[in-house]
Design a protein around this motif. Structure first.
Motif, PDB file in Angstrom:
ATOM      1  N   ASN A 136     -10.557  -0.496  -4.347  1.00 48.59           N
ATOM      2  CA  ASN A 136     -10.174   0.887  -4.109  1.00 48.59           C
ATOM      3  C   ASN A 136     -10.582   1.748  -5.291  1.00 48.59           C
ATOM      4  OD1 ASN A 136      -8.593   0.482  -1.591  1.00 48.59           O
ATOM      5  ND2 ASN A 136      -7.358  -0.798  -2.936  1.00 48.59           N
TER       6      ASN A 136
ATOM      7  N   SER B 265      -3.046  -1.784  -4.035  1.00 44.88           N
ATOM      8  CA  SER B 265      -2.792  -0.803  -2.984  1.00 44.88           C
ATOM      9  C   SER B 265      -2.266   0.473  -3.655  1.00 44.88           C
ATOM     10  CB  SER B 265      -1.738  -1.334  -2.006  1.00 44.88           C
ATOM     11  OG  SER B 265      -0.471  -1.408  -2.657  1.00 44.88           O
ATOM     12  N   ALA B 266      -2.152   1.541  -2.903  1.00 42.99           N
ATOM     13  CA  ALA B 266      -1.667   2.803  -3.466  1.00 42.99           C
ATOM     14  C   ALA B 266      -0.262   2.654  -4.045  1.00 42.99           C
ATOM     15  CB  ALA B 266      -1.707   3.910  -2.411  1.00 42.99           C
TER      16      ALA B 266
ATOM     17  N   ASN C  88      -8.977   6.493  -2.820  1.00 49.55           N
ATOM     18  CA  ASN C  88     -10.040   6.473  -1.814  1.00 49.55           C
ATOM     19  C   ASN C  88     -10.124   7.887  -1.226  1.00 49.55           C
ATOM     20  OD1 ASN C  88     -10.520   3.687  -2.259  1.00 49.55           O
ATOM     21  ND2 ASN C  88      -8.865   3.163  -0.862  1.00 49.55           N
ATOM     22  N   ARG C  89     -10.087   7.987   0.076  1.00 50.52           N
ATOM     23  CA  ARG C  89     -10.000   9.309   0.722  1.00 50.52           C
ATOM     24  C   ARG C  89      -8.717   9.362   1.549  1.00 50.52           C
ATOM     25  NH1 ARG C  89     -14.075  12.214  -0.768  1.00 50.52           N
ATOM     26  NH2 ARG C  89     -16.076  11.269  -1.165  1.00 50.52           N
ATOM     27  N   ASP C  90      -7.744   8.555   1.126  1.00 51.14           N
ATOM     28  CA  ASP C  90      -6.506   8.397   1.884  1.00 51.14           C
ATOM     29  C   ASP C  90      -5.606   9.622   1.768  1.00 51.14           C
ATOM     30  OD1 ASP C  90      -7.615   5.891   2.090  1.00 51.14           O
ATOM     31  OD2 ASP C  90      -5.937   4.823   1.186  1.00 51.14           O
ATOM     32  N   VAL C  91      -4.825   9.818   2.821  1.00 52.34           N
ATOM     33  CA  VAL C  91      -3.742  10.796   2.818  1.00 52.34           C
ATOM     34  C   VAL C  91      -2.460   9.994   3.011  1.00 52.34           C
ATOM     35  CG1 VAL C  91      -2.721  12.779   3.982  1.00 52.34           C
ATOM     36  CG2 VAL C  91      -5.212  12.620   3.749  1.00 52.34           C
ATOM     37  N   ILE C  92      -1.581  10.057   2.014  1.00 48.83           N
ATOM     38  CA  ILE C  92      -0.332   9.287   2.035  1.00 48.83           C
ATOM     39  C   ILE C  92       0.820  10.258   1.807  1.00 48.83           C
ATOM     40  CG2 ILE C  92       1.004   7.444   0.930  1.00 48.83           C
ATOM     41  CD1 ILE C  92      -1.756   6.266   0.026  1.00 48.83           C
TER      42      ILE C  92
ATOM     43  N   PRO D 256      -9.253  15.504   0.762  1.00 47.38           N
ATOM     44  CA  PRO D 256      -9.153  15.068   2.162  1.00 47.38           C
ATOM     45  C   PRO D 256      -8.253  15.918   3.058  1.00 47.38           C
ATOM     46  CG  PRO D 256      -8.009  13.535   0.722  1.00 47.38           C
ATOM     47  CD  PRO D 256      -8.698  14.521  -0.162  1.00 47.38           C
TER      48      PRO D 256
ATOM     49  N   LYS E 288     -10.409  -6.016  -1.242  1.00 41.60           N
ATOM     50  CA  LYS E 288     -10.937  -4.651  -1.168  1.00 41.60           C
ATOM     51  C   LYS E 288     -10.811  -3.950  -2.519  1.00 41.60           C
ATOM     52  CE  LYS E 288     -10.629  -0.409   1.468  1.00 41.60           C
ATOM     53  NZ  LYS E 288      -9.951   0.742   0.936  1.00 41.60           N
TER      54      LYS E 288
ATOM     55  N   TYR F  22      -6.122  11.110  -6.410  1.00 39.67           N
ATOM     56  CA  TYR F  22      -6.738  10.668  -5.157  1.00 39.67           C
ATOM     57  C   TYR F  22      -6.742   9.154  -5.124  1.00 39.67           C
ATOM     58  CZ  TYR F  22      -8.937  15.371  -4.912  1.00 39.67           C
ATOM     59  OH  TYR F  22      -9.193  16.716  -4.866  1.00 39.67           O
TER      60      TYR F  22
END
Length: 163
Positions: free
Chosen positions: A4, A67-68, A103-107, A139, A2, A101
Motif C-alpha cells: 500500500n 492495512s489503513a 492508496n486511493r481509498d476513502v475510509i 479521491p 499487498k 491518503y
C-alpha cells in the motif's frame, strides 16, 4: 502481500522539533515501511489553536504492507514512543503523524477518516504535499493537490524549506 502507498504528514513544535521529525522518520522505516519520498521540512504557523510555537512539518510517501487501521495504530505507537501526550485538540505537541491518503481509498470510520478531512484547508499540509505529489488526485474532491493549494483559503504562513 499487498503493498500500500500512504502519504503521512509529520508535525512537531515542542522540545527539539527537528530531532523529533528525524526520530519519527527512523521509527516509520522500522515499524511502517520504506519511505519512498519526503518533502522538505517547512516551518509553519500554528493552525486551529494559534497561541503556540510554530511547527515544523514534512510530508512522506511510504510503502507499507499494513492495512489503513494497522497504519493508524502504528502511527499512534510511534507518537507515544516519542512522548506524544494528547490533551488539547490542535494543541502543541512533541510529534504528530497524520495519514493524509492511503492508496486511493476513502475510509470513513469512527477513528479513521481517509483522505484526511482537513487536507484542502491547510497550507502546512498542502505545500509539502504538492512538493512530492502535485498531480495526486484527491479521491473525494477530484482535484489534484496543486489545484487544492491554488484554491486554499488558509492565510497562515508557511516558510520556505527549513533545514
Amino acid at each position: 502481500m499487498k503493498l500500500n502507498s500512504a502519504y503521512l504528514l509529520l508535525g512537531a513544535n515542542l522540545g527539539n522539533p527537528a530531532q523529533q521529525l528525524h526520530s519519527a522518520l527512523s521509527e516509520i522505516e522500522i515499524q511502517i515501511g520504506k519511505i519512498q519520498e519526503r518533502s522538505s521540512v517547512y516551518e509553519s504557523a500554528a493552525w486551529g489553536l494559534v497561541e503556540q510555537p510554530a511547527f515544523l512539518n514534512q510530508v512522506l510517501r511510504v510503502d507499507t504492507t499494513l492495512s489503513a487501521i494497522e497504519l493508524l495504530r502504528s502511527c499512534q505507537q510511534i507518537e507515544n514512543k516519542l512522548g506524544r501526550v494528547r490533551e488539547i485538540k490542535w494543541g502543541a505537541r512533541i510529534i504528530d503523524i497524520d495519514i493524509l491518503y492511503f492508496n486511493r481509498d476513502v475510509i470513513d470510520e469512527v477513528d479513521l477518516n481517509i483522505p484526511h478531512p482537513y487536507i484542502s484547508e491547510r497550507n502546512f499540509t498542502l505545500i509539502p504535499l504538492v512538493e512530492i505529489a502535485p498531480n495526486y488526485i484527491h479521491p473525494i474532491l477530484n482535484q489534484s493537490n496543486s489545484e487544492l493549494l491554488e484554491t486554499c483559503s488558509d492565510q497562515s504562513s508557511v516558510s520556505q524549506p527549513y533545514e
